[in-house]
Write an enzyme that holds these catalytic residues in place. Sequence first.
Site, PDB file in Angstrom:
ATOM      1  N   LYS A 196     -42.387  -3.127  14.010  1.00 48.58           N
ATOM      2  CA  LYS A 196     -41.450  -2.074  14.344  1.00 48.58           C
ATOM      3  C   LYS A 196     -41.602  -1.028  13.330  1.00 48.58           C
ATOM      4  O   LYS A 196     -41.294   0.202  13.818  1.00 48.58           O
ATOM      5  CB  LYS A 196     -39.979  -2.621  14.659  1.00 48.58           C
ATOM      6  CG  LYS A 196     -38.842  -1.929  14.036  1.00 48.58           C
ATOM      7  CD  LYS A 196     -37.817  -2.630  14.447  1.00 48.58           C
ATOM      8  CE  LYS A 196     -36.740  -2.977  13.377  1.00 48.58           C
ATOM      9  NZ  LYS A 196     -36.260  -1.999  12.621  1.00 48.58           N
ATOM     10  N   ARG A 231     -43.259   4.841  12.808  1.00 51.21           N
ATOM     11  CA  ARG A 231     -44.089   5.945  12.062  1.00 51.21           C
ATOM     12  C   ARG A 231     -45.093   6.504  12.804  1.00 51.21           C
ATOM     13  O   ARG A 231     -45.597   7.674  12.940  1.00 51.21           O
ATOM     14  CB  ARG A 231     -44.521   5.212  10.728  1.00 51.21           C
ATOM     15  CG  ARG A 231     -43.558   4.958   9.829  1.00 51.21           C
ATOM     16  CD  ARG A 231     -43.950   4.093   8.720  1.00 51.21           C
ATOM     17  NE  ARG A 231     -42.945   4.246   7.520  1.00 51.21           N
ATOM     18  CZ  ARG A 231     -42.095   3.535   7.630  1.00 51.21           C
ATOM     19  NH1 ARG A 231     -41.356   2.687   8.448  1.00 51.21           N
ATOM     20  NH2 ARG A 231     -41.117   3.577   6.670  1.00 51.21           N
ATOM     21  N   SER A 254     -36.234   2.841  -1.170  1.00 49.99           N
ATOM     22  CA  SER A 254     -36.024   2.822   0.261  1.00 49.99           C
ATOM     23  C   SER A 254     -37.100   3.481   0.678  1.00 49.99           C
ATOM     24  O   SER A 254     -37.366   4.738   0.510  1.00 49.99           O
ATOM     25  CB  SER A 254     -34.616   3.411   0.686  1.00 49.99           C
ATOM     26  OG  SER A 254     -34.574   3.824   1.581  1.00 49.99           O
ATOM     27  N   ASP A 308     -35.919  -7.461   4.516  1.00 50.43           N
ATOM     28  CA  ASP A 308     -35.397  -7.812   5.789  1.00 50.43           C
ATOM     29  C   ASP A 308     -35.525  -9.205   5.890  1.00 50.43           C
ATOM     30  O   ASP A 308     -35.026  -9.875   7.122  1.00 50.43           O
ATOM     31  CB  ASP A 308     -36.109  -7.069   6.860  1.00 50.43           C
ATOM     32  CG  ASP A 308     -36.097  -5.375   6.965  1.00 50.43           C
ATOM     33  OD1 ASP A 308     -34.968  -5.080   6.374  1.00 50.43           O
ATOM     34  OD2 ASP A 308     -36.912  -4.775   7.304  1.00 50.43           O
ATOM     35  N   LYS A 354     -27.208  -2.391   5.896  1.00 48.49           N
ATOM     36  CA  LYS A 354     -28.300  -2.747   6.650  1.00 48.49           C
ATOM     37  C   LYS A 354     -27.496  -2.513   8.252  1.00 48.49           C
ATOM     38  O   LYS A 354     -26.377  -1.943   8.371  1.00 48.49           O
ATOM     39  CB  LYS A 354     -28.984  -3.830   6.636  1.00 48.49           C
ATOM     40  CG  LYS A 354     -29.581  -3.808   5.543  1.00 48.49           C
ATOM     41  CD  LYS A 354     -30.907  -2.848   5.517  1.00 48.49           C
ATOM     42  CE  LYS A 354     -31.758  -2.862   4.278  1.00 48.49           C
ATOM     43  NZ  LYS A 354     -32.597  -1.729   4.057  1.00 48.49           N
ATOM     44  N   ARG A 397     -24.891  -7.334   5.700  1.00 47.88           N
ATOM     45  CA  ARG A 397     -25.648  -8.562   5.919  1.00 47.88           C
ATOM     46  C   ARG A 397     -25.095  -9.446   4.977  1.00 47.88           C
ATOM     47  O   ARG A 397     -24.976 -10.943   5.349  1.00 47.88           O
ATOM     48  CB  ARG A 397     -27.084  -8.371   5.732  1.00 47.88           C
ATOM     49  CG  ARG A 397     -27.791  -7.823   6.933  1.00 47.88           C
ATOM     50  CD  ARG A 397     -29.236  -7.696   7.079  1.00 47.88           C
ATOM     51  NE  ARG A 397     -29.570  -7.300   8.328  1.00 47.88           N
ATOM     52  CZ  ARG A 397     -30.911  -6.651   8.574  1.00 47.88           C
ATOM     53  NH1 ARG A 397     -31.638  -6.465   7.596  1.00 47.88           N
ATOM     54  NH2 ARG A 397     -30.927  -6.262   9.748  1.00 47.88           N
TER      55      ARG A 397
HETATM   56  C1  S3P Z   1     -37.499   0.265   6.724  1.00 46.29           C
HETATM   57  C2  S3P Z   1     -37.240   0.181   5.640  1.00 46.29           C
HETATM   58  C3  S3P Z   1     -36.168  -0.895   5.005  1.00 46.29           C
HETATM   59  C4  S3P Z   1     -36.005  -1.871   6.137  1.00 46.29           C
HETATM   60  C5  S3P Z   1     -35.665  -1.357   7.462  1.00 46.29           C
HETATM   61  C6  S3P Z   1     -37.042  -0.475   7.975  1.00 46.29           C
HETATM   62  C7  S3P Z   1     -38.739   1.175   7.431  1.00 46.29           C
HETATM   63  O1  S3P Z   1     -34.882  -0.178   4.847  1.00 46.29           O
HETATM   64  O2  S3P Z   1     -34.836  -2.652   5.706  1.00 46.29           O
HETATM   65  O3  S3P Z   1     -35.477  -2.471   8.204  1.00 46.29           O
HETATM   66  O4  S3P Z   1     -39.205   1.211   8.575  1.00 46.29           O
HETATM   67  O5  S3P Z   1     -38.733   2.008   6.501  1.00 46.29           O
HETATM   68  P1  S3P Z   1     -34.709   0.753   3.613  1.00 46.29           P
HETATM   69  O6  S3P Z   1     -35.798   1.663   3.534  1.00 46.29           O
HETATM   70  O7  S3P Z   1     -33.384   1.551   3.645  1.00 46.29           O
HETATM   71  O8  S3P Z   1     -34.626  -0.269   2.623  1.00 46.29           O
END
Ligand code: S3P
Length: 692
Positions: A15, A20, A164, A319, A346, A350
């Site tokens: 996903k 992206r 992040s 995750d 999140k 969580r």
């Molecule tokens: C994601 C980054 C993570 C992840 C999220 C998807 C992404 O979040 O927990 O499920 O697609 O860049 P953070 O960037 O806030 O850590």
Amino acid sequence: MDVADGLTIRVPGDKSITQRALILGAMAAGESRIGAAPRAADPVATALALRGLGVPIDGLDGPATTPLRIGGVGLRGWQQPRSPLDLRNSGTGARLLAGALAAQPLPVVLSGDESLSRRPMGRIAAPLRRMGATVEYLGRDGVLPMRVTGGALRTIRHDGSVASAQVKSAILLAAVGAGVPVEVREPRRSRDHSERMLEAMGVRVREGWRDGAWAVRIDEPPARLAPLQMDVPGDFSSAAFFLAWAALAGTRPLTIRDVGLNATRTGLLPVLARMGAEVEAVGGGAAGGEPAGDLLVGAPGSGLRGVEVGGGEVTGMIDEIPVLAVLAARADGETRITGAAELRVKESDRLAALAVNLRRIGVDVEELPDGLVIEGTRRPLAGRVECFHDHRIAMAFGVLSGAPDCDILVDDPGVADVSFPGFWRLLARLTDEAGGPEHLPSAARRSGRAPGEPARSTVVAIDGSAGAGKSTTAAAVASRLGFRHLDSGAIYRAVTLGLMDSEVGSEAVERVTPDELEALAVEVRWTDAGMGIRIRGKPVPEKALRAERVTAMVSRVSAVPAVRDHLLELQRAAVRPPGLVAEGRDMGTVVFPAADVKVYLDADPRERARRRILQRGESDPTPEEIEAEAARLGMRDRTDSSRKVAPLLMAADAHLINTTGMKPRSQTDAIVKLAIRAACGRQPSRRSGESD
Ligand code: S3P
């Protein structure tokens, strides 16, 4: 690992990568083709938002085998949408789009569902504002809905305090869109899908450790992005649920084919190995600039061990903490997870969601500000799990629901569609095919209602003799299931009090008329704290209900037919989804004759006598005191079961549970298990206490 007689599955495409690919494809010059894109709710929300910006996307309604075709309109070719863009549950969609929009000279409003509208947006708004975009919150500060108005941006160096990938990607997309150099630093290395995809589209990305931080730099953003041609690998985060399932419940080795094995995502693998699971990644493949391969898991051997997970490790498995936590519940010893404060922002908090739900199913857990300490247990686990609109919470406990000795009901299984449509079907197929222990039911039946099916109420009626442990057990069962707890005894006490203090008085209670009862205006109100009773509009305090004079009188009042009739509808009106635990003396026979589960609690008179004395707060009773109290209880039993009105009877279809020598927790476990099975449409057996 020998996988000859094993099971083989695939999981939906990643996903994170798909979202992206959609956004970058929409910024490319020309058509991108994305194969194996999952039609999960999150990527679909992002695709629909891009359509709202005038980007043509074909194939979205087809199955995942139909490639998506994205008609890229160039770096700054998006159009003003007619309405706000609703990203629903997708944090990645909202944050990455906000980044890309920072370079578009359009005012665009982004909104989301209840869960997304609680998640912090300040972490992207601040750097985007520094770059020159305007970000306005239209509701509460720091959260969606917000309006992003982009334009010409300036270069920045962003030093993030948390790792992040969403923040990093939002800034990179803004810079690439606006054609300005940028540098993003983060304390730990987060997933690098955006960087890989940008490279594939012709952007030179430099990265490495600098002054103790992971730095990602784009010095010369190009004037156009080359379109993408790629197949999305399987989502490691989705595969993780089945790695866990196999390590916990599988009876044969499991192979998961074509999964993304990007090292910034697979942090769970070494942790599983430390726990004693036999897991192997067979790489070598690549999909869309991403490493990919098969994951193999051996059938569980001697069981799992607790582990310590902290600090740097968490980013690579951000995750996967929910599924690790449920594995920990079944591992020997303690599992300590720290450095995971990000989990609080999140799709749900969580850490809190895991702690609440693990406790509900009977696991000891301590919630830390940045983690959890989970005490693994081999006891049967049972309870209803609340998903808090979070797909990973639903699926993590789904995994546990497919494991032996676990009766777990997930309240909102449909949320799994956010990342993994078909999760429950696959889990059901595996549990069935694995041919595990005979009592392992299909996971689909354990998952509660199907997506879209209206909520239904499960009624658990608990009757029994005085001192058999009804109140404590009913309260614990209700709390484990998230059901209301109807204490009918308290209602009879409130009416007793009301009548004694009215013109009826103590003498004439037997002759009370329906009108006089009506005049009491008995009401039951429900709050988070439980049941409250009002008489003539005034709340009746718990202490008043337990007063001596009420205790002395209540059995007379509750034997009056007019009183019982009067309270019937009031008690029945307490039923609400997901369910009710009704405790009393005629719950299973008169008030809820069609209850889903009926339980009759009994215990040896001496045991009941001892519990009663202890309940009154007196110290350890002598044998003589126990005998005297047992004799009193015996007399009360005889009157109760021989009285004309509402005699204490066990319903013919009740489960008799003799609680003598049973720990309160085991009584609760037994009833919760019966309730879960009833809620899942399984026929509970009629044997006492247990049901397998
Ligand atoms: C994601 C980054 C993570 C992840 C999220 C998807 C992404 O979040 O927990 O499920 O697609 O860049 P953070 O960037 O806030 O850590």
